[in-house]
Write a protein that holds these residues in place. Sequence first.
Motif, PDB file in Angstrom:
ATOM      1  N   LEU A   1      29.207  33.065 104.118  1.00 37.26           N
ATOM      2  CA  LEU A   1      27.958  33.080 103.354  1.00 37.26           C
ATOM      3  C   LEU A   1      26.770  33.346 104.278  1.00 37.26           C
ATOM      4  CD1 LEU A   1      28.526  30.051 100.934  1.00 37.26           C
ATOM      5  CD2 LEU A   1      28.395  32.468 100.311  1.00 37.26           C
ATOM      6  N   GLY A   2      26.702  32.628 105.391  1.00 40.20           N
ATOM      7  CA  GLY A   2      25.612  32.845 106.332  1.00 40.20           C
ATOM      8  C   GLY A   2      25.666  34.215 106.970  1.00 40.20           C
ATOM      9  N   GLY A   3      26.871  34.696 107.257  1.00 38.56           N
ATOM     10  CA  GLY A   3      27.012  36.016 107.847  1.00 38.56           C
ATOM     11  C   GLY A   3      26.541  37.115 106.912  1.00 38.56           C
ATOM     12  N   SER A   4      26.818  36.973 105.614  1.00 37.22           N
ATOM     13  CA  SER A   4      26.353  37.962 104.645  1.00 37.22           C
ATOM     14  C   SER A   4      24.829  37.979 104.585  1.00 37.22           C
ATOM     15  CB  SER A   4      26.925  37.628 103.257  1.00 37.22           C
ATOM     16  OG  SER A   4      26.381  38.464 102.268  1.00 37.22           O
ATOM     17  N   TRP A   5      24.236  36.799 104.599  1.00 37.69           N
ATOM     18  CA  TRP A   5      22.776  36.686 104.597  1.00 37.69           C
ATOM     19  C   TRP A   5      22.182  37.312 105.863  1.00 37.69           C
ATOM     20  CZ3 TRP A   5      19.942  31.289 104.756  1.00 37.69           C
ATOM     21  CH2 TRP A   5      18.576  31.498 104.611  1.00 37.69           C
ATOM     22  N   GLY A   6      22.753  36.956 107.013  1.00 31.86           N
ATOM     23  CA  GLY A   6      22.260  37.495 108.269  1.00 31.86           C
ATOM     24  C   GLY A   6      22.431  38.998 108.361  1.00 31.86           C
ATOM     25  N   MET A   7      23.547  39.513 107.857  1.00 31.47           N
ATOM     26  CA  MET A   7      23.779  40.959 107.897  1.00 31.47           C
ATOM     27  C   MET A   7      22.757  41.697 107.041  1.00 31.47           C
ATOM     28  SD  MET A   7      27.288  43.040 107.029  1.00 31.47           S
ATOM     29  CE  MET A   7      28.143  42.385 108.464  1.00 31.47           C
ATOM     30  N   ARG A   8      22.437  41.130 105.898  1.00 30.83           N
ATOM     31  CA  ARG A   8      21.431  41.754 105.028  1.00 30.83           C
ATOM     32  C   ARG A   8      20.073  41.795 105.723  1.00 30.83           C
ATOM     33  NH1 ARG A   8      21.149  42.825  99.616  1.00 30.83           N
ATOM     34  NH2 ARG A   8      19.093  42.725  98.635  1.00 30.83           N
ATOM     35  N   LEU A   9      19.700  40.676 106.357  1.00 27.43           N
ATOM     36  CA  LEU A   9      18.429  40.623 107.079  1.00 27.43           C
ATOM     37  C   LEU A   9      18.425  41.600 108.256  1.00 27.43           C
ATOM     38  CD1 LEU A   9      17.801  36.764 107.153  1.00 27.43           C
ATOM     39  CD2 LEU A   9      16.701  38.462 105.670  1.00 27.43           C
ATOM     40  N   ALA A  10      19.568  41.696 108.971  1.00 25.62           N
ATOM     41  CA  ALA A  10      19.656  42.599 110.120  1.00 25.62           C
ATOM     42  C   ALA A  10      19.526  44.049 109.676  1.00 25.62           C
ATOM     43  CB  ALA A  10      20.988  42.381 110.849  1.00 25.62           C
ATOM     44  N   ARG A  11      20.124  44.402 108.559  1.00 26.32           N
ATOM     45  CA  ARG A  11      20.022  45.781 108.071  1.00 26.32           C
ATOM     46  C   ARG A  11      18.566  46.121 107.714  1.00 26.32           C
ATOM     47  NH1 ARG A  11      24.561  48.044 106.247  1.00 26.32           N
ATOM     48  NH2 ARG A  11      25.325  46.052 105.431  1.00 26.32           N
ATOM     49  N   ARG A  12      17.906  45.167 107.053  1.00 26.42           N
ATOM     50  CA  ARG A  12      16.500  45.390 106.715  1.00 26.42           C
ATOM     51  C   ARG A  12      15.645  45.497 107.972  1.00 26.42           C
ATOM     52  NH1 ARG A  12      15.183  41.253 101.673  1.00 26.42           N
ATOM     53  NH2 ARG A  12      16.411  42.346 100.084  1.00 26.42           N
ATOM     54  N   ALA A  13      15.955  44.662 108.963  1.00 25.93           N
ATOM     55  CA  ALA A  13      15.194  44.716 110.212  1.00 25.93           C
ATOM     56  C   ALA A  13      15.391  46.052 110.904  1.00 25.93           C
ATOM     57  CB  ALA A  13      15.625  43.569 111.130  1.00 25.93           C
ATOM     58  N   GLY A  14      16.600  46.604 110.870  1.00 31.75           N
ATOM     59  CA  GLY A  14      16.846  47.914 111.464  1.00 31.75           C
ATOM     60  C   GLY A  14      16.042  49.005 110.784  1.00 31.75           C
ATOM     61  N   ARG A  15      15.929  48.930 109.461  1.00 30.40           N
ATOM     62  CA  ARG A  15      15.127  49.921 108.746  1.00 30.40           C
ATOM     63  C   ARG A  15      13.651  49.794 109.104  1.00 30.40           C
ATOM     64  NH1 ARG A  15      18.295  48.615 103.140  1.00 30.40           N
ATOM     65  NH2 ARG A  15      20.125  49.940 103.514  1.00 30.40           N
ATOM     66  N   ALA A  16      13.189  48.544 109.194  1.00 23.84           N
ATOM     67  CA  ALA A  16      11.791  48.328 109.570  1.00 23.84           C
ATOM     68  C   ALA A  16      11.527  48.842 110.981  1.00 23.84           C
ATOM     69  CB  ALA A  16      11.451  46.844 109.476  1.00 23.84           C
ATOM     70  N   GLU A  17      12.476  48.654 111.895  1.00 24.66           N
ATOM     71  CA  GLU A  17      12.321  49.173 113.257  1.00 24.66           C
ATOM     72  C   GLU A  17      12.235  50.695 113.257  1.00 24.66           C
ATOM     73  OE1 GLU A  17      15.608  47.703 115.442  1.00 24.66           O
ATOM     74  OE2 GLU A  17      14.899  45.623 115.495  1.00 24.66           O
ATOM     75  N   ALA A  18      13.013  51.338 112.406  1.00 26.18           N
ATOM     76  CA  ALA A  18      12.972  52.802 112.344  1.00 26.18           C
ATOM     77  C   ALA A  18      11.614  53.288 111.850  1.00 26.18           C
ATOM     78  CB  ALA A  18      14.087  53.307 111.425  1.00 26.18           C
ATOM     79  N   ARG A  19      11.084  52.648 110.810  1.00 21.40           N
ATOM     80  CA  ARG A  19       9.772  53.061 110.292  1.00 21.40           C
ATOM     81  C   ARG A  19       8.679  52.844 111.335  1.00 21.40           C
ATOM     82  NH1 ARG A  19      12.033  50.590 105.624  1.00 21.40           N
ATOM     83  NH2 ARG A  19      10.942  48.628 106.072  1.00 21.40           N
ATOM     84  N   LEU A  20       8.782  51.701 112.051  1.00 23.45           N
ATOM     85  CA  LEU A  20       7.794  51.425 113.095  1.00 23.45           C
ATOM     86  C   LEU A  20       7.905  52.445 114.225  1.00 23.45           C
ATOM     87  CD1 LEU A  20       5.622  49.627 114.346  1.00 23.45           C
ATOM     88  CD2 LEU A  20       7.468  48.191 115.273  1.00 23.45           C
ATOM     89  N   SER A  21       9.133  52.812 114.586  1.00 26.79           N
ATOM     90  CA  SER A  21       9.327  53.788 115.657  1.00 26.79           C
ATOM     91  C   SER A  21       8.715  55.133 115.293  1.00 26.79           C
ATOM     92  CB  SER A  21      10.821  53.936 115.936  1.00 26.79           C
ATOM     93  OG  SER A  21      11.075  54.947 116.883  1.00 26.79           O
ATOM     94  N   VAL A  22       8.902  55.557 114.056  1.00 30.73           N
ATOM     95  CA  VAL A  22       8.324  56.827 113.616  1.00 30.73           C
ATOM     96  C   VAL A  22       6.805  56.743 113.620  1.00 30.73           C
ATOM     97  CG1 VAL A  22       8.090  58.373 111.643  1.00 30.73           C
ATOM     98  CG2 VAL A  22      10.337  57.503 112.283  1.00 30.73           C
ATOM     99  N   ARG A  23       6.264  55.620 113.173  1.00 27.69           N
ATOM    100  CA  ARG A  23       4.812  55.471 113.137  1.00 27.69           C
ATOM    101  C   ARG A  23       4.221  55.453 114.547  1.00 27.69           C
ATOM    102  NH1 ARG A  23       4.829  51.688 109.871  1.00 27.69           N
ATOM    103  NH2 ARG A  23       4.572  49.859 111.218  1.00 27.69           N
ATOM    104  N   LEU A  24       4.877  54.749 115.467  1.00 31.58           N
ATOM    105  CA  LEU A  24       4.391  54.722 116.847  1.00 31.58           C
ATOM    106  C   LEU A  24       4.499  56.099 117.500  1.00 31.58           C
ATOM    107  CD1 LEU A  24       5.884  51.321 118.127  1.00 31.58           C
ATOM    108  CD2 LEU A  24       3.518  51.819 117.460  1.00 31.58           C
ATOM    109  N   GLY A  25       5.599  56.798 117.178  1.00 36.32           N
ATOM    110  CA  GLY A  25       5.749  58.141 117.728  1.00 36.32           C
ATOM    111  C   GLY A  25       4.664  59.076 117.239  1.00 36.32           C
TER     112      GLY A  25
END
Length: 302
Positions: free
Chosen positions: A118-142
């Motif tokens: 249960l915790g792993g599913s929650w953490g995986m969902r948060l990690a996937r969202r964090a990866g997407r947010a990192e990609a958007r931030l990387s494009v914006r900084l670039g």
Amino acid sequence: METAAPRSRRGDYLLTAVVGLLVPPLTLALAGVTAQASAAGQLGRIIVFGLLMLMLSALAQWLFAVRSSLGGLVGGIVALVAQAVILLSPERATAAPFAWARSLIPTGAVLIVAGLLLGGSWGMRLARRAGRAEARLSVRLGANDRRPGVTPAAPPSRRRDHVASFPFTAVAVGAGLALIAAGYAPLVSPGAALGGALLGPALALVLLVLGAALTGRSTLGARVTGALLVLLSLPAMLAQVWPHLPGTVLLARLLPHDPTGISLLLTGTVLLTVGWGAHLARHRGRAGELAELHSRETSPRA
């Protein structure tokens, strides 16, 4: 010009849900036969079944990472339902149809699998969202870096998350295991009263869920804690093979209802693979978001 419709994820949800249904019983079965091999002092079987348990958990988390974290949620719910069935049965652990299950249930293995999935599913969902947010931030900084007269900004550091993840994960998971070792086995004994005795295992479940969910911030804590738990389980796991290994007596005192230390090995194995799965999900989320942003930039407009 019309853009292509996004790919339906219905198949991903269905596949991971089916796999999630199978993961808890298969994981517990492998843990049970590993414990039996440990009690019999069969080193070869300990290695084979232990590696199979690791491979099963790793493959499941890989699938959940690349397809959908729904599988972990389904697996956790299945284990939680199994735990409820055990507690509602008048014979409790002795009602299990297999010898390995009757000896495995008092170690808290079912509760451990439920909490970590249960915790792993929650953490995986948060990690996937964090990866997407990192990609958007990387494009914006670039984009900002390419503007004349704009000082390039460094991406935010994740050092604090990495440093904090290990102590928080170790404390949460360790406290959960301590609560299980202290009061879970009497709860699943025939004729035991429930009531206030449920408080300790319920709190242990919450702690295990939180410990695994921390992978959404950083997977370092889960991977280090998982590896340490696997190592800590070895003196008890190999006690019948090498009875004089350091730590055997201490583990026997700390785990009075788990002479083979299978609860430590199971927790370490699942936690280790949950951390790896969340790490992969973060990278998949980042790569997928970057690819989507790139396709938007290069696609012709109507």
